[in-house]
Write a protein that holds these residues in place. Structure first.
Motif, mmCIF file in Angstrom:
data_model
loop_
_atom_site.group_PDB
_atom_site.id
_atom_site.type_symbol
_atom_site.label_atom_id
_atom_site.label_comp_id
_atom_site.label_asym_id
_atom_site.label_seq_id
_atom_site.Cartn_x
_atom_site.Cartn_y
_atom_site.Cartn_z
ATOM 1 N N SER A 102 31.509 46.790 45.288
ATOM 2 C CA SER A 102 32.204 47.141 46.519
ATOM 3 C C SER A 102 33.617 47.580 46.188
ATOM 4 N N GLU A 103 34.180 48.401 47.073
ATOM 5 C CA GLU A 103 35.566 48.813 46.893
ATOM 6 C C GLU A 103 36.462 47.599 47.112
ATOM 7 N N CYS A 104 37.451 47.462 46.275
ATOM 8 C CA CYS A 104 38.331 46.296 46.322
ATOM 9 C C CYS A 104 39.554 46.606 47.167
ATOM 10 N N GLU A 105 39.648 45.951 48.297
ATOM 11 C CA GLU A 105 40.809 46.101 49.169
ATOM 12 C C GLU A 105 41.911 45.161 48.691
ATOM 13 N N ASN A 106 43.154 45.567 48.814
ATOM 14 C CA ASN A 106 44.316 44.733 48.476
ATOM 15 C C ASN A 106 44.251 44.202 47.043
ATOM 16 N N PHE A 107 44.016 45.084 46.093
ATOM 17 C CA PHE A 107 43.878 44.651 44.702
ATOM 18 C C PHE A 107 45.140 43.980 44.188
ATOM 19 N N ASP A 108 46.315 44.488 44.561
ATOM 20 C CA ASP A 108 47.570 43.895 44.094
ATOM 21 C C ASP A 108 47.686 42.439 44.514
ATOM 22 N N GLU A 109 47.219 42.105 45.697
ATOM 23 C CA GLU A 109 47.236 40.708 46.143
ATOM 24 C C GLU A 109 46.240 39.873 45.349
ATOM 25 N N LYS A 110 45.092 40.455 45.048
ATOM 26 C CA LYS A 110 44.075 39.719 44.291
ATOM 27 C C LYS A 110 44.553 39.380 42.884
ATOM 28 N N ILE A 111 45.263 40.307 42.240
ATOM 29 C CA ILE A 111 45.689 40.005 40.873
ATOM 30 C C ILE A 111 46.813 38.984 40.838
ATOM 31 N N LYS A 112 47.603 38.897 41.896
ATOM 32 C CA LYS A 112 48.647 37.874 41.939
ATOM 33 C C LYS A 112 48.043 36.478 41.976
ATOM 34 N N ASN A 113 46.888 36.347 42.619
ATOM 35 C CA ASN A 113 46.233 35.050 42.752
ATOM 36 C C ASN A 113 45.081 34.880 41.780
ATOM 37 N N GLY A 114 44.881 35.841 40.913
ATOM 38 C CA GLY A 114 43.731 35.803 40.022
ATOM 39 C C GLY A 114 43.946 34.981 38.769
ATOM 40 N N THR A 115 42.852 34.686 38.134
ATOM 41 C CA THR A 115 42.871 33.982 36.855
ATOM 42 C C THR A 115 42.061 34.816 35.861
ATOM 43 N N PRO A 116 42.688 35.857 35.293
ATOM 44 C CA PRO A 116 41.942 36.757 34.412
ATOM 45 C C PRO A 116 41.488 36.065 33.140
ATOM 46 N N TYR A 117 40.363 36.525 32.643
ATOM 47 C CA TYR A 117 39.790 36.021 31.400
ATOM 48 C C TYR A 117 39.894 37.091 30.314
ATOM 49 N N ILE A 118 39.625 38.336 30.702
ATOM 50 C CA ILE A 118 39.743 39.468 29.782
ATOM 51 C C ILE A 118 40.452 40.603 30.514
ATOM 52 N N LEU A 119 41.438 41.217 29.861
ATOM 53 C CA LEU A 119 42.168 42.354 30.420
ATOM 54 C C LEU A 119 41.905 43.576 29.548
ATOM 55 N N PHE A 120 41.583 44.692 30.184
ATOM 56 C CA PHE A 120 41.345 45.956 29.491
ATOM 57 C C PHE A 120 42.431 46.939 29.914
ATOM 58 N N TYR A 121 43.232 47.373 28.943
ATOM 59 C CA TYR A 121 44.288 48.342 29.218
ATOM 60 C C TYR A 121 43.920 49.662 28.542
ATOM 61 N N HIS A 122 44.166 50.780 29.238
ATOM 62 C CA HIS A 122 43.907 52.101 28.684
ATOM 63 C C HIS A 122 45.245 52.776 28.381
#
Length: 124
Positions: A102-122
């Motif tokens: 699904s399309e992710c609404e308000n992604f910036d808010e989600k990453i502020k509250n997220g707990t990432p395990y793996i980050l992929f940077y291009h």
């Protein structure tokens, strides 16, 4: 640092320099292994600049967040992994949750509250 020859401890500086930069930079966080708890927040940016760690300043050291895997739950034995991805820097974010996309609404808010395990940077 500890000197094996004289058996003494000394103040020292340690520096790592990169000679090559990858097109895709993958950062895996050691969650659940004593370093970071699965619930612990981790501050990260959608833009990453590693130019100060490069041996040759003319190499490309700027990256943007392309994808990340997030863990929801209390431990590696109890939880669920979800991926957030986009095609390029200007694209919309999508949430990949098992067979559902699904399309992710308000992604910036989600990453502020997220707990990432793996980050992929291009690389930019």
């Amino acid at each position: 640092m500890f000197c094996n020859r004289c058996q003494g401890y000394f103040d020292s500086d340690y520096q790592s320099m990169l000679y090559f930069t990858p097109t895709v930079l993958i950062i895996v966080l050691n969650r659940g292994r004593g370093n970071l708890d699965f619930q612990e927040k981790f501050n990260f940016e959608t833009e990453l600049n590693i130019e100060k760690y490069l041996n040759d300043k003319e190499k490309k050291g700027k990256y943007y967040l392309m994808s990340m895997v997030v863990h929801y739950g209390e431990s590696s034995m109890n939880g669920h992994f979800i991926a957030f991805c986009r095609m390029d820097k200007e694209s919309k974010w999508f949430c990949y949750n098992d067979a559902y996309v699904s399309e992710c609404e308000n992604f910036d808010e989600k990453i502020k509250n997220g707990t990432p395990y793996i980050l992929f940077y291009h690389q930019v």
